[in-house]
Write a protein that holds these residues in place. Structure first.
Motif, PDB file in Angstrom:
ATOM      1  N   PHE A   8       0.852  -1.191   0.000  1.00  0.00           N
ATOM      2  CA  PHE A   8       0.000   0.000   0.000  1.00  0.00           C
ATOM      3  C   PHE A   8       0.888   1.240   0.000  1.00  0.00           C
ATOM      4  O   PHE A   8       1.666   1.472   0.928  1.00  0.00           O
ATOM      5  CB  PHE A   8      -0.901   0.004   1.234  1.00  0.00           C
ATOM      6  CG  PHE A   8      -1.717   1.270   1.386  1.00  0.00           C
ATOM      7  CD1 PHE A   8      -2.702   1.576   0.460  1.00  0.00           C
ATOM      8  CD2 PHE A   8      -1.495   2.139   2.443  1.00  0.00           C
ATOM      9  CE1 PHE A   8      -3.461   2.738   0.590  1.00  0.00           C
ATOM     10  CE2 PHE A   8      -2.246   3.299   2.586  1.00  0.00           C
ATOM     11  CZ  PHE A   8      -3.226   3.599   1.660  1.00  0.00           C
ATOM     12  N   LYS A  10       0.786   5.268  -0.161  1.00  0.00           N
ATOM     13  CA  LYS A  10       0.048   6.530  -0.086  1.00  0.00           C
ATOM     14  C   LYS A  10       0.832   7.561  -0.884  1.00  0.00           C
ATOM     15  O   LYS A  10       1.865   8.063  -0.441  1.00  0.00           O
ATOM     16  CB  LYS A  10      -0.117   6.969   1.375  1.00  0.00           C
ATOM     17  CG  LYS A  10      -0.924   8.261   1.544  1.00  0.00           C
ATOM     18  CD  LYS A  10      -2.324   8.122   1.002  1.00  0.00           C
ATOM     19  CE  LYS A  10      -3.131   9.409   1.222  1.00  0.00           C
ATOM     20  NZ  LYS A  10      -4.437   9.365   0.549  1.00  0.00           N
ATOM     21  N   PRO A  68      -6.047   2.243  10.036  1.00  0.00           N
ATOM     22  CA  PRO A  68      -5.144   1.204  10.562  1.00  0.00           C
ATOM     23  C   PRO A  68      -5.753   0.311  11.636  1.00  0.00           C
ATOM     24  O   PRO A  68      -5.270  -0.808  11.845  1.00  0.00           O
ATOM     25  CB  PRO A  68      -3.976   2.023  11.132  1.00  0.00           C
ATOM     26  CG  PRO A  68      -3.975   3.277  10.321  1.00  0.00           C
ATOM     27  CD  PRO A  68      -5.428   3.579  10.091  1.00  0.00           C
ATOM     28  N   TRP A  74      -5.306  -3.600   6.422  1.00  0.00           N
ATOM     29  CA  TRP A  74      -4.127  -2.850   6.856  1.00  0.00           C
ATOM     30  C   TRP A  74      -3.056  -3.772   7.432  1.00  0.00           C
ATOM     31  O   TRP A  74      -1.868  -3.642   7.124  1.00  0.00           O
ATOM     32  CB  TRP A  74      -4.528  -1.792   7.887  1.00  0.00           C
ATOM     33  CG  TRP A  74      -3.397  -0.910   8.309  1.00  0.00           C
ATOM     34  CD1 TRP A  74      -2.561  -1.088   9.372  1.00  0.00           C
ATOM     35  CD2 TRP A  74      -2.951   0.291   7.658  1.00  0.00           C
ATOM     36  NE1 TRP A  74      -1.624  -0.081   9.438  1.00  0.00           N
ATOM     37  CE2 TRP A  74      -1.849   0.778   8.392  1.00  0.00           C
ATOM     38  CE3 TRP A  74      -3.382   0.990   6.531  1.00  0.00           C
ATOM     39  CZ2 TRP A  74      -1.179   1.949   8.037  1.00  0.00           C
ATOM     40  CZ3 TRP A  74      -2.712   2.161   6.169  1.00  0.00           C
ATOM     41  CH2 TRP A  74      -1.630   2.626   6.917  1.00  0.00           C
ATOM     42  N   SER A  77      -0.709  -5.747   5.036  1.00  0.00           N
ATOM     43  CA  SER A  77      -0.092  -4.852   4.059  1.00  0.00           C
ATOM     44  C   SER A  77       1.274  -4.371   4.536  1.00  0.00           C
ATOM     45  O   SER A  77       1.546  -4.296   5.735  1.00  0.00           O
ATOM     46  CB  SER A  77      -0.975  -3.621   3.823  1.00  0.00           C
ATOM     47  OG  SER A  77      -2.264  -3.985   3.417  1.00  0.00           O
ATOM     48  N   ARG A  79       3.047  -0.913   4.384  1.00  0.00           N
ATOM     49  CA  ARG A  79       2.516   0.435   4.181  1.00  0.00           C
ATOM     50  C   ARG A  79       3.641   1.453   4.070  1.00  0.00           C
ATOM     51  O   ARG A  79       4.478   1.571   4.985  1.00  0.00           O
ATOM     52  CB  ARG A  79       1.601   0.816   5.343  1.00  0.00           C
ATOM     53  CG  ARG A  79       0.370  -0.062   5.496  1.00  0.00           C
ATOM     54  CD  ARG A  79       0.571  -1.301   6.332  1.00  0.00           C
ATOM     55  NE  ARG A  79       1.101  -1.000   7.663  1.00  0.00           N
ATOM     56  CZ  ARG A  79       1.076  -1.840   8.687  1.00  0.00           C
ATOM     57  NH1 ARG A  79       0.547  -3.026   8.562  1.00  0.00           N
ATOM     58  NH2 ARG A  79       1.603  -1.501   9.852  1.00  0.00           N
ATOM     59  N   PRO A 233      -6.232  -1.424   1.297  1.00  0.00           N
ATOM     60  CA  PRO A 233      -6.422  -0.744   2.576  1.00  0.00           C
ATOM     61  C   PRO A 233      -6.853   0.706   2.402  1.00  0.00           C
ATOM     62  O   PRO A 233      -6.323   1.420   1.539  1.00  0.00           O
ATOM     63  CB  PRO A 233      -5.030  -0.824   3.220  1.00  0.00           C
ATOM     64  CG  PRO A 233      -4.363  -1.960   2.551  1.00  0.00           C
ATOM     65  CD  PRO A 233      -4.889  -1.983   1.157  1.00  0.00           C
ATOM     66  N   CYS A 234      -7.819   1.114   3.184  1.00  0.00           N
ATOM     67  CA  CYS A 234      -8.240   2.519   3.260  1.00  0.00           C
ATOM     68  C   CYS A 234      -8.968   3.026   2.029  1.00  0.00           C
ATOM     69  O   CYS A 234      -9.221   4.232   1.926  1.00  0.00           O
ATOM     70  CB  CYS A 234      -7.057   3.435   3.569  1.00  0.00           C
ATOM     71  SG  CYS A 234      -6.033   2.875   4.938  1.00  0.00           S
ATOM     72  N   TYR A 259       2.299   3.662   9.632  1.00  0.00           N
ATOM     73  CA  TYR A 259       2.998   3.238   8.426  1.00  0.00           C
ATOM     74  C   TYR A 259       4.294   2.519   8.790  1.00  0.00           C
ATOM     75  O   TYR A 259       4.934   2.833   9.796  1.00  0.00           O
ATOM     76  CB  TYR A 259       3.306   4.437   7.531  1.00  0.00           C
ATOM     77  CG  TYR A 259       2.130   4.867   6.678  1.00  0.00           C
ATOM     78  CD1 TYR A 259       2.023   4.452   5.354  1.00  0.00           C
ATOM     79  CD2 TYR A 259       1.126   5.674   7.193  1.00  0.00           C
ATOM     80  CE1 TYR A 259       0.943   4.830   4.561  1.00  0.00           C
ATOM     81  CE2 TYR A 259       0.039   6.054   6.419  1.00  0.00           C
ATOM     82  CZ  TYR A 259      -0.041   5.623   5.103  1.00  0.00           C
ATOM     83  OH  TYR A 259      -1.117   5.989   4.329  1.00  0.00           O
ATOM     84  N   ASP A 260       4.685   1.572   7.945  1.00  0.00           N
ATOM     85  CA  ASP A 260       5.948   0.866   8.155  1.00  0.00           C
ATOM     86  C   ASP A 260       7.139   1.743   7.777  1.00  0.00           C
ATOM     87  O   ASP A 260       8.166   1.732   8.454  1.00  0.00           O
ATOM     88  CB  ASP A 260       5.978  -0.411   7.307  1.00  0.00           C
ATOM     89  CG  ASP A 260       4.899  -1.386   7.715  1.00  0.00           C
ATOM     90  OD1 ASP A 260       4.920  -1.870   8.858  1.00  0.00           O
ATOM     91  OD2 ASP A 260       4.003  -1.656   6.879  1.00  0.00           O
TER      92      ASP A 260
END
Length: 364
Positions: A8, A10, A68, A74, A77, A79, A233-234, A259-260
């Motif tokens: 994912f 963003k 999340p 989420w 994933s 992220r 996700p999202c 987020y990762d």
């Protein structure tokens, strides 16, 4: 829980997103999981596969800050998000898709040719405020989903991208009580609708030509099988219209921490950031597509040193368009405050990765 695995991303406009997309394409190829035209065609004929990794890139819609903890996808994933200093990002958007494309910055003429510099100053002082006031921004997009962010000015852009609301309580706090909107949001909310099984054809695929393009079969509202947007996700409706307040910084901060990987466009070329991303993606740090080796995509002005990479547009505007700069800073005060917090999150997560690397080395 969701049975799919997602990458994912963003995508914040004008914050290195196209560069990251190209990088992710190389990562998929490295792992033998291409995401091209052939795979898109196959996805329309096959259901989800147990070992598949689906790429989803969210650019044109806001993210519910509670995603999340309420979207089962989420936790299945990886992220990743990249951000940029708000003023630099806004001005870059102005020159890339706003009126600024009519008056390109000529590095060899700037400050040297007084006539050119004066004309640029007058152009910016007139057109930046007009661009900021033009219809089509935050007020013009009220009631629309998956197209909230586009090629126009929206104040506090990165804050809105992460501080979306989907709960009735949050929406009522923002004075959005239209029952039709509330019902639409509720119909696709993870508490009501199941997102357990991925829909491969409604994930993203990448077409590599002269540039790395996204196949936007689901990124925007379409009248086809993916009319509700991408599957990932999202990708359910949330709202970030209206006035932003301090509480929205807290909401966006909460989302960002989940987020990762939180990258900053300003530090793409730093080796520790590149190595961190390589380790997370499971690719060699010295790969020919490593992040610090990537050339910026869609860059309006090539930056030649560290100062220019972090302050080019602000330094330019202080010299030739100070009034326009002041207006931008005032209009995006909350976003600037949020970005300062994002810088700290980037440092925290980078530090955590470095400690893990040291620990793993000590165990080998």
């Amino acid at each position: 829980t969701s049975t799919g695995k997602y990458l994912f991303f963003k995508h914040i406009r004008k914050a290195g997103g196209t560069t990251l997309r190209s990088y992710f394409n190389d990562v998929f190829l490295y792992h033998g999981k291409p995401r091209g035209m052939k795979e898109y065609g196959r996805s329309r004929r096959r259901p989800s596969e147990p070992d598949a990794v689906y790429f989803v890139e969210q650019e044109f819609s806001t993210m519910d800050y509670k995603c999340p903890i309420i979207d089962p996808r989420w936790n299945n994933s990886l992220r990743i998000i990249t951000l940029r200093h708000p003023i630099e990002r806004h001005i870059s958007e102005f020159f890339f898709s706003g009126p600024g494309h009519q008056f390109p910055i000529k590095r060899d003429q700037l400050y040297v040719n007084q006539t050119y510099t004066k004309e640029l100053s007058e152009f910016l002082e007139e057109n930046v405020p007009a661009w900021m006031e033009r219809d089509g921004g935050k007020e013009g997009m009220v009631g629309k989903f998956n197209m909230l962010f586009g090629r126009f000015y929206v104040d506090n852009f990165q804050l809105r991208a992460l501080a979306g609301c989907s709960s009735r309580e949050c929406l009522e706090e923002k004075n959005f009580t239209d029952e039709n909107i509330l019902k639409y949001i509720q119909n696709f909310h993870p508490s009501v609708k199941s997102y357990a099984t991925p829909v491969p054809k409604c994930t993203n695929f990448i077409q590599v030509q002269r540039t790395t393009n996204l196949l936007e079969m689901c990124s925007k509202m379409q009248k086809d099988d993916c009319s509700n947007g991408c599957d990932g996700p999202c990708f359910y409706p949330s709202v970030a219209w209206g006035e932003m307040k301090t509480k929205d910084i807290e909401r966006a901060f909460e989302a960002l921490k989940a987020y990762d990987v939180v990258l900053l466009m300003e530090t793409f070329d730093e080796e520790d950031q590149s190595a961190w991303l390589s380790d997370v993606m499971g690719v060699p740090r010295d790969a020919n597509f490593a992040l610090h080796k990537k050339h910026a995509s869609n860059s309006v002005v090539q930056k030649s040193n560290k100062r220019e990479k972090t302050h080019f547009y602000r330094d330019l505007f202080r010299k030739v368009a100070p009034s326009a700069l002041t207006k931008l800073e005032y209009d995006n005060e909350l976003e600037v405050a949020f970005f300062e917090s994002a810088v700290e999150i980037n440092k925290m997560k980078t530090g955590q990765w470095k400690r893990e690397v040291v620990f793993q080395s000590s165990q080998s």
